[in-house]
Design a protein around this motif. Structure first.
Motif, short mmCIF file in Angstrom:
data_model
loop_
_atom_site.label_atom_id
_atom_site.label_comp_id
_atom_site.label_asym_id
_atom_site.label_seq_id
_atom_site.Cartn_x
_atom_site.Cartn_y
_atom_site.Cartn_z
N ALA A 57 -10.05 1.16 6.41
CA ALA A 57 -9.71 2.59 6.40
C ALA A 57 -9.83 3.18 5.00
O ALA A 57 -10.34 4.30 4.83
N ILE A 58 -9.40 2.44 4.00
CA ILE A 58 -9.41 2.95 2.62
C ILE A 58 -10.79 2.81 1.99
O ILE A 58 -11.17 3.60 1.13
N ALA A 117 -7.60 9.10 3.86
CA ALA A 117 -7.78 7.69 4.20
C ALA A 117 -6.51 6.90 3.90
O ALA A 117 -6.06 6.08 4.72
N TYR A 118 -5.93 7.13 2.74
CA TYR A 118 -4.68 6.45 2.37
C TYR A 118 -3.55 6.91 3.30
O TYR A 118 -2.74 6.09 3.75
N GLU A 132 -3.63 7.98 6.33
CA GLU A 132 -3.74 7.41 7.67
C GLU A 132 -3.43 5.91 7.68
O GLU A 132 -2.69 5.42 8.52
#
Length: 83
Positions: A14-15, A42-43, A45
């Motif tokens: 994700a990141i 991104a972080y 989530e």
């Protein structure tokens, strides 16, 4: 303080990176998580409050109240199940 943060499995995906060195004003793992959440979608989530994320401090499983120190290594990863 300068620390190293590592991301594993779905958190890493994700990141978009496996690790980074950063300067933080956080004094605990909870503060660091909050600081990282503000870095972007991104972080936010991957590390959202209420989302199951495990943490390790210097390769020892830790809860979010653990204190950070200069040069610490922090790891974020999803819970793992096995059979």
């Amino acid at each position: 303080m300068k620390i190293t943060v590592k991301y594993f499995a779905s958190v890493r995906e994700a990141i978009g990176q496996g690790s980074e060195s950063l300067d933080t004003a956080a004094t605990t793992l909870s503060g660091l998580r909050d600081e990282l959440i503000t870095r972007g979608p991104a972080y936010a989530e991957a590390l959202a409050r209420g989302k199951a994320v495990r943490l390790a401090l210097d390769q020892v499983m830790s809860d979010e109240s653990a204190a950070l120190s200069e040069g610490a290594e922090v790891a974020f990863f999803p819970p793992v199940t096995g059979g």
